[in-house]
Every structure is written in C-alpha cells, then in structure tokens.
Write a protein that holds these residues in place. Structure first.
Motif, short mmCIF file in Angstrom:
data_model
loop_
_atom_site.label_atom_id
_atom_site.label_comp_id
_atom_site.label_asym_id
_atom_site.label_seq_id
_atom_site.Cartn_x
_atom_site.Cartn_y
_atom_site.Cartn_z
N ALA A 161 33.57 52.58 37.53
CA ALA A 161 34.71 53.32 36.99
C ALA A 161 35.72 52.40 36.31
O ALA A 161 36.57 52.87 35.54
CB ALA A 161 35.40 54.12 38.09
N ALA A 162 35.68 51.09 36.60
CA ALA A 162 36.57 50.12 35.94
C ALA A 162 36.09 49.93 34.50
O ALA A 162 35.40 48.97 34.16
CB ALA A 162 36.58 48.80 36.69
N PHE A 163 36.46 50.87 33.66
CA PHE A 163 35.97 50.96 32.28
C PHE A 163 37.16 51.29 31.40
O PHE A 163 37.79 52.34 31.56
CB PHE A 163 34.90 52.05 32.20
N VAL A 639 39.38 53.86 35.05
CA VAL A 639 40.48 53.10 35.63
C VAL A 639 40.36 51.63 35.21
O VAL A 639 39.25 51.14 34.96
CB VAL A 639 40.47 53.22 37.18
N VAL A 640 41.49 50.96 35.10
CA VAL A 640 41.52 49.51 34.92
C VAL A 640 42.37 48.94 36.04
O VAL A 640 43.56 49.28 36.16
CB VAL A 640 42.09 49.11 33.55
N ARG A 641 41.77 48.10 36.86
CA ARG A 641 42.46 47.59 38.05
C ARG A 641 42.97 46.17 37.82
O ARG A 641 42.37 45.41 37.05
CB ARG A 641 41.52 47.63 39.26
N THR A 668 49.80 47.96 40.14
CA THR A 668 48.94 49.07 40.49
C THR A 668 47.92 49.29 39.38
O THR A 668 48.05 48.75 38.28
CB THR A 668 49.75 50.35 40.71
N SER A 669 46.92 50.12 39.65
CA SER A 669 45.86 50.36 38.68
C SER A 669 46.33 51.26 37.54
O SER A 669 47.30 52.01 37.67
CB SER A 669 44.66 51.00 39.38
N THR A 670 45.60 51.18 36.44
CA THR A 670 45.86 51.99 35.25
C THR A 670 44.80 53.08 35.15
O THR A 670 43.61 52.78 35.06
CB THR A 670 45.83 51.12 33.98
N ASP A 671 45.23 54.34 35.17
CA ASP A 671 44.30 55.45 34.95
C ASP A 671 44.22 55.73 33.46
O ASP A 671 45.24 55.76 32.75
CB ASP A 671 44.77 56.71 35.69
N ILE A 672 43.00 55.98 32.98
CA ILE A 672 42.76 56.17 31.54
C ILE A 672 42.01 57.48 31.33
O ILE A 672 40.94 57.69 31.92
CB ILE A 672 41.96 55.02 30.93
#
Length: 885
Positions: A161-163, A639-641, A668-672
C-alpha cells in the motif's frame, strides 16, 4: 561496534520486534517500555514477453505488452536495455514516461520526489543500503543481472500500500532458454578529470571496495568504549577511582595512547585521474533431467571502478540578528570521488513442465565511495575579516551493501479448476559502514608582506573523526492465488493473497575530537600527519587529548512489521470491457528509538510509535473501443509513510544535497487518493497515448529549513495540512517511414519515441515551531511542472548499427521551502542530452560508444535569484566491448 554495544543492539532489536508483534495499542507499547531496560510485496502477475530484434521492435513489443496490463504499467526488457546501452537500472528508467533520474540513483515519477516511489526485487520488499532514503538507489543494479523492469504507475492491491507515484519491480535473470555466456570490458572518462584529482593513503583492499581495517576503529578504542561508555578525561578518571590529580594525569596518558590508535596517515596529494574500468561475465545453462523436468542455472559477476573530480560552489549564509544574510561570494569546493561497484548473482531453478517452477536467487551488491573534498571559504569566525579565510578538508568513506536470498515458486493446478499459485520468501540484509571519516580546518591568514600563512585551528574540536555503522535486516513472504471462471460472455479471474514483512535496524555512530589547544602555532603549520605524529601526540607538554561525544540519536534502533491481505476480481466481458476491483488490508507497526551513549532509551517511547490499520481499494476499468483503440479509468487509495531516519531525531548529511538534516518524531503518514483516465492507440508502426491524473494528499511530508546557528542549512521534515497534484501526460512511438518519399528508404530506419508530462501541485502548510515559513501555500517539494523525454533511434537494415539520441529535461522543483521571508529554493531544469552507438559486426560481438551530458549542464539550486549550490556534472564518455554466445 564494541561487543557490549553489539549485545545491546541485538537485545534491543529483538525486543522491538517482539513488542511490535504483540502491540495493538499505544498502551501495550508503553507497558512494554516500562518493563524493559531498553526497547530497542506481492509478485506482479505480468507475463514477460521476450524482446528481441531492433530497437523500434523492442519498443513496440514493450508497448504491446503494456497494452495487456490491467493497470497502467511500463516494461523494459533485457534486450531493450542492452541495445540502448544502459549500464544499470536507474539509467534505463529515464526513458519511461513521466520519469526523471536524480543523481543517477533515484527516480521521480510524474514529477514527484523519490518519497513517492517504491522498489521491489522479484516482487519482494528489500531494505535500502542508503539510510537517508527509503527507496533503493537503482544504480546499484547492473544491467547484466536484469531480466526486465516493470514500472507500475497505477496502484493494484497485490502491491504494498506504500505507493505514491509508481512502483519499480526489478526482475532478475532466471533460467535461460539455452546455454549462454557473455563477457564485457569497458572504460570511460569524465571531462572534469582533465585536471589532477586527490588521493590519500587508503587500504590495500580499496580496489575491491572494502576497507582492510586501516580506517576502522581499532580494538584498543573499542575496548575503551566498552569500559568507559563515553571517552573523556573525566569519565576515565571516575572509572579508575574518582577525580583526583593522579587519576586525571593517568587519564591524560591513556587519552594520548588512544590517540595513537587512530589512522593519521591521510596526507592528501594530487594525482592523475585514471580512466574508468568496468568488466562483467555471466554464464547460464539448462539441463533436461527427464522429459518433464528441467534444471537451470544463471550466474553473473560485474565490477566497475570510477573516479570523478568534483567542482562545486556553495553560498554561505551569515547570521545577522534573527536573519540569515547571503554573501556576494561563494565557497569553492574541489575534490575527487573514487567509487567501486561489485555485484554477484547466482540463480537456480527447476521446471516441472508444464505446471510447476521453483527458483532461488542469491544476490550481492556492493557500492563503495571514497570522497575527498576541500572547501575554500569563510565561516562565522572569518566572515568580517578580509585577510582570513578557511580551508576545510573532509574525507568521506562508505561501503553500502545488499545481500539478498530468495526462493519463489509458481504452480499451475489445472486439475483444481485452473488454480494458479505463486509464492516467495526473501531474507535480505543492507549495511552502510562508514569508518574513519575525518574533518578538519586550516585557517589562512594574509601577512603584511602579502604571503599567506596556513595553520590547523587551535581548538578542542580541531579534528573530527566519525565511525558509523547501520544494519538493516528484512524478512518478507507472500502467497498469491488466482482462480479463473466463466459466466456467459464474461471471463472472471478471482485473486487474493497474504504478505508479511519484518524489518529490523540498528545504527551506531561514534564521534571523536582531537584537542590542539596545547600545540604551538609553529607545530600547527605542518601537514596533518606531521602535526599528529607519534612524537607530538606522546609529548605530554602538547596537552593532546581525544574526546568521544555521542549526541542524542547518534545511536538508534528501529523495527517495522507489516501484515497484509488482499482480494480482487477481474471481469473481462466479451472483450469489450475489463474491470478489476480489489481491496487490500494492511496492519502496519513501526518503532524508532534513539539511544544514549550507554545504550538506554532516550526520550519518550510513545513519541516514536506509528501504528496503522487501514483498507486500500483499487479500481481499474478498460474499454476496448476497437482493435486499435482502448480507454482506461482508475481509482485507488494508498499511503506514503515516513522513513525510519525521518522520524528519528538524528543529525545526518544528505548525500545528494550535502545539507545537514535532522529527523522529527512527530511525523505521520500521508494518505493519497488517486484517479486517472487514459486513451491508448496502437498501430503497426506507431503507438500513441494521452492521459490525465489527479492525486489528493492528506498531510504530505515536506522538507523544510530550520534556523541553523552556524550559518549552515539545517533541514528537517514536517507534515503539511493537505496537497494535490494533477496533470496530463502523452506518449508517442512513431517509425519515421512517412518521410520515405523525401529522405528515401533510409527514413524507415529511424523512429521517434517521446513522452511529455505537464502537471501542477499545491500544498497548504500551517505555521510550524522553529520554522518561519515564507509561503503557506506552494508546490510540493521535489515536484516538476513538466517532464520531457525524447528518443531518436536508428536501426540499420543489416542490424549491425544502432544509434540512439536521448534528451531529457524536467521543470524546476523545490529543493526545500524558504523561511524568514526567503523564497523557496529551487533546483533548476537540467537538460540532459545523451548519445549511444553500437556496432555489431557479428552475432556474438558488439562494440558500444556512449556520451552523456553533451550539453555540459550543471546542477544548480537557486534561492532569492542567486545560486545557493552549484555542482558540475561534466561530460561522460564510455567505450565497451562485449562477446556473447
């Protein structure tokens, strides 16, 4: 690393993984911390099509393969990479639509920084040996071990999901189709190397990229660290009975003896720069054990040695009140970088035709860099003294390595309704070892007679030695299945899988200072090795001392655990529509803890915890308008963590910008949320596509500038409130046969491949403590508003001559946000023009010539309209000869 510290790290790292495995809430982690002394991706389902023949044929075949993908992806095959003359994965990827290359290592997708890219090795997540980046430096993968590169720009649920903007899957060479042997030998040269470079006495094994112990911390120094924890005059005296005159005198004697244990033979001298050298050899074969069983193996080894001179300029900022004032002159930096790369690969495979295939891959990558830099300029002490300036010398040596061992399988179970299974298990270890890095400063004073006297500064910190070691260990496993079905005109494919990833890191840095306050001025005018000779160090009247001052978070431990599962369905209705709908679930846990000099936790454990569970949907729709035209639509949530280093408050030097950077525990993480539409037109001698995309980013992570007390730039990271990026991209592949009438039949031998991405971005960022940001709304850091790639290729009718002219340019992009009313700092467009020519007189022999950066462009970062940093790249020329059969 001392044995005591190694034990501490081992205990802490195991504890961290154990804690993350059982932790479901912050409370459980906090309870664990109180009880402990110290807490210390799925393979894609893209079938590879062998790409052979001419460059135009290779490009067309890749486009045809891309046409069949459910999600937008680009494919570069082995033949395509080889014919274009690419030496590694990074240079090959520059030709992909919307991709640019930074420092020949990291890719930017659709104008976004490398934070928004991810890398897999044969479908598995592996650690990066560069601790300042979460992504792999792709220049470490030589072209000889690559079977294909798959760049997926639209998310699918079988990927982690880290995409952000794209994922690169590096697929290594597997079982060969026939006996193969190849060897290549090449050389190269950079235009900056016309001048002499710098060298110093290194180790006997430098030629193979390994330190032989010359730079490493001596056993005597390691023993002292284990005994005293921190090495200072006071700590030694206290450990030996208390602060008394006798114990302090004994401590002084011991400090002098410890000083003798450092490598001080670093007299820098000028030397001719040798041409680059690279060599590779590979062998593969397959053996039929029976009619149904085939065994195969593939092995490869490559070595390269390169030396490049360094020419840079940096603008110094002087402190004036609360502001940093730029001067009207630059610090000039000259130096030399020596680099050695070594790679080895060994693959075994068994095919139980036609249903089963099991393979193993063992991979070793080593990238060593030995850099000498000499900066002539000012400091706060000399900024207002026209007759004084400094000569700063820094020696940086690092070994980056990756060891990966993988086993994977594919099984086609036709007896069970056509069920297909694939799986993999990978263990990998990345290490960055940087022993014996040295920094020191000479002051230059102009005398009344016009002469200049230079002397090593008299200071408690006159010389700085650094010993750093970082180890990252990962384990990953996944299992995927697919099951076909038919309902009327609809062909269905059900798929799903499970993946687990574990990461364990420990990092240690030891800093030592040399004290020269007791040395006379005449002694300090000598060269470095003479000043710190055995005689001068042992002479008690000189008052020589060393001290070991390890600041907070120079040492830290960290861990990650990801558990993931996904399910998807693909429906192909009468070859008119194809829809893929999938959902991925990830349970993510991360802990990064700074340690003090005694190996204990420093700070609040809860500040370093990141625990997330979320669902990540993906939708793709393809409409087959006719045999030549198709349209795609897609949506996904990803998400980008933050990287481990970014959430640990440790000070480090960014290898790309050479700015000082410190982490921030509160990230914190970034939701995309992403959406895109694309129209693709495929013809016999041409392919065209045009698409639009939009990304909404929640709390994007941004690089910002903090106020540095010494006038040097200090960077860190913070979450912005929100951001977005949107744009259009177009691609064309066209054989130039339409000009045959004007140019004759020769036009049939030329083709044009070009792609253009136009985009814009915007973020909103709130006021941040410690950083008086100039703009609350601006573009994303690292984002370029345009990216253009053009490739003009030529293939001779007899297939003996191939030439490619490649042009790449990207729009200016923010290197970091401005503060204190200063504008944002922008990296300027870089116009890259490269030429590759290959001559193949026979089926087995090939000669390649390559020239890079023909426009002789420099890398520049501007702020306030003035150059903040300039780095000359020079022009690279290379020649290689290869033999294959």
């Amino acid at each position: 690393m001392s044995s005591k510290q190694a034990l501490t790290f081992s205990r802490v790292s195991r504890s961290v993984l154990l804690a993350l495995t059982s932790a479901t809430t912050f409370i459980s982690l906090a309870t664990f911390a109180e009880q402990s002394v110290a807490v210390a991706a799925a393979p894609d389902q893209i079938e590879h099509i062998a790409i052979t023949g001419r460059l135009i044929s290779s490009a067309a075949s890749a486009a045809a393969e891309r046409r069949e993908h459910t999600y937008v992806a680009e494919v570069l095959g082995m033949e395509q990479i080889a014919r274009a003359g690419d030496s590694n994965a990074a240079t090959a990827l520059r030709r992909v639509t919307g991709l640019t290359l930074v420092k020949d290592k990291f890719i930017y997708v659709r104008g976004l920084g490398e934070r928004y890219s991810s890398t897999l090795l044969n479908g598995a997540m592996v650690p990066s040996p560069d601790p300042t980046r979460n992504v792999m430096p792709l220049d470490m993968f030589p072209a000889g071990i690559i079977d294909s590169l798959v760049v997926q720009k639209a998310y699918s649920p079988d990927l982690p999901a880290a995409f952000g903007g794209g994922n690169v899957n590096i697929r290594t060479v597997s079982i060969p189709r026939q006996t193969s042997f190849s060897m290549a030998l090449g050389t190269g040269y950079n235009s900056l190397n016309n001048e002499d470079g710098y060298v110093y006495s290194g180790g006997a094994d430098d030629w193979r990229g390994k330190d032989d112990g010359t730079r490493a911390m001596s056993p005597l120094l390691q023993s002292a660290l284990q005994q005293y924890g921190t090495i200072t005059r006071t700590t030694i005296a206290q450990a030996n009975g208390g602060i008394t005159a006798a114990n302090l005198a004994a401590a002084d004697t011991e400090l002098r003896n410890l000083g003798l244990a450092f490598n001080r033979d670093i007299a820098i001298r000028s030397s001719d720069v040798e041409p680059d050298l690279n060599a590779s050899v590979s062998f593969g074969d397959r053996y039929s054990i029976s009619d149904d069983i085939v065994f195969g193996m593939m092995s490869g080894l490559s070595y390269s040695r390169a030396t490049d001179n360094i020419e840079q300029q940096e603008r110094y900022y002087s402190v004036s009140g609360d502001n940093l004032v730029p001067l009207n002159r630059y610090d000039d930096i000259s130096g030399t970088e020596h680099q050695v790369k070594l790679s080895g690969m060994l693959n075994f495979g068994v095919e139980f035709t036609p249903a089963h295939r099991i393979e193993t891959t063992s991979l070793y990558l080593l990238d060593s860099k030995d850099e000498i830099k000499i900066k002539q300029g000012d400091s706060i002490e000399t900024i207002n003294e026209p007759n004084r300036n400094n000569t700063d010398t820094s020696i940086r040596y690092e070994e980056r390595s990756l060891i990966s061992q993988q086993i994977r399988g594919q099984h086609q179970l036709d007896d069970i309704a056509g069920l297909a299974l694939d799986w993999q298990y990978t263990q990998a270890k990345a290490r960055r070892d940087a022993p014996g890095e040295v920094d020191f400063r000479y002051l230059n004073e102009q005398q009344s007679d016009g002469s200049v006297q230079s002397f090593l500064r008299r200071n408690q910190n006159a010389v700085n030695y650094s010993f750093s070691d970082m180890n990252d260990r990962t384990k990953s496993a996944n299992l995927n299945f697919s099951l076909p079905a038919n309902i009327g005109k609809a062909e269905l494919l059900f798929s799903g899988g499970y993946a687990n990833f574990q990461r364990n890191r420990h990092a240690e840095t030891n800093l030592f200072n040399f004290d020269t306050l007791g040395f006379s001025l005449s002694q300090l005018t000598d060269g470095f090795s003479d000043i710190f000779s055995d005689t001068n160090i042992s002479n008690s009247s000189n008052g020589f001392k060393i001290s070991n001052v390890t600041t907070q978070a120079d040492d830290y431990v960290a861990a990650q655990i990801i558990d993931a599962g996904y399910a998807a369905i693909e429906i192909n209705y009468d070859y008119l529509f194809k829809i893929n709908l999938g959902l991925r679930y990830e349970d993510f846990k991360q802990l990064s803890l700074p340690l003090n000099a005694n190996g204990d936790i420093s700070g609040n454990v809860l500040d370093s915890v990141l625990v997330e569970q979320d669902f990540y949907p993906a939708l793709s729709l393809t409409w087959f308008i006719n045999d030549e035209l198709q349209a795609r639509f897609g949506y996904s949530k990803t998400v980008v963590r933050p990287d481990l280093r970014e959430v640990t408050p440790v000070l480090y030097l960014d290898p790309l910008t050479e700015f000082k950077v410190t982490g921030y525990a509160g990230l914190t993480s970034t939701d995309i949320n992403s959406a895109e539409a694309r129209l693709e037109w495929y013809q016999d001698n041409s392919n065209y596509s045009v698409g639009v995309f939009y990304k909404d980013l929640s709390k994007p992570i941004e690089a910002i500038e903090l106020s540095g007390s010494d006038g040097n730039l200090l960077m860190s990271f913070r979450n912005a409130q929100g951001g977005k990026i949107y744009g259009i991209e177009a691609e064309v592949l066209q054989q130039l046969d339409m000009f045959s009438g004007q140019l004759g039949d020769v036009a049939d031998n030329f083709y044009l491949a070009s792609n253009l991405t136009l985009s814009d971005s915007e973020i909103s960022i709130q006021p941040l403590p410690g950083a008086n940001l100039t703009h609350s709304k601006r573009g994303l850091s690292g984002h370029s508003k345009y990216v253009l790639n053009m490739q003009l290729g030529y293939d001779a009718d007899n297939d003996q001559h191939h030439a490619t002219l490649t042009y790449n340019v990207f729009g200016k992009r923010i290197a970091f946000a401005g503060v204190n009313d200063k504008d944002d700092a922008y990296e300027q467009p870089f116009n890259s023009l490269d030429l590759t020519y290959s001559y193949t007189p026979s089926e087995n022999l090939s000669l390649k010539l390559a020239a890079k950066n023909l426009l002789d462009q420099d890398v520049e970062i501007l702020q306030q309209g003035q150059i903040l940093q300039r780095r000359a790249e020079g022009q690279d020329y290379s020649l290689s000869l290869s033999y294959n059969f």
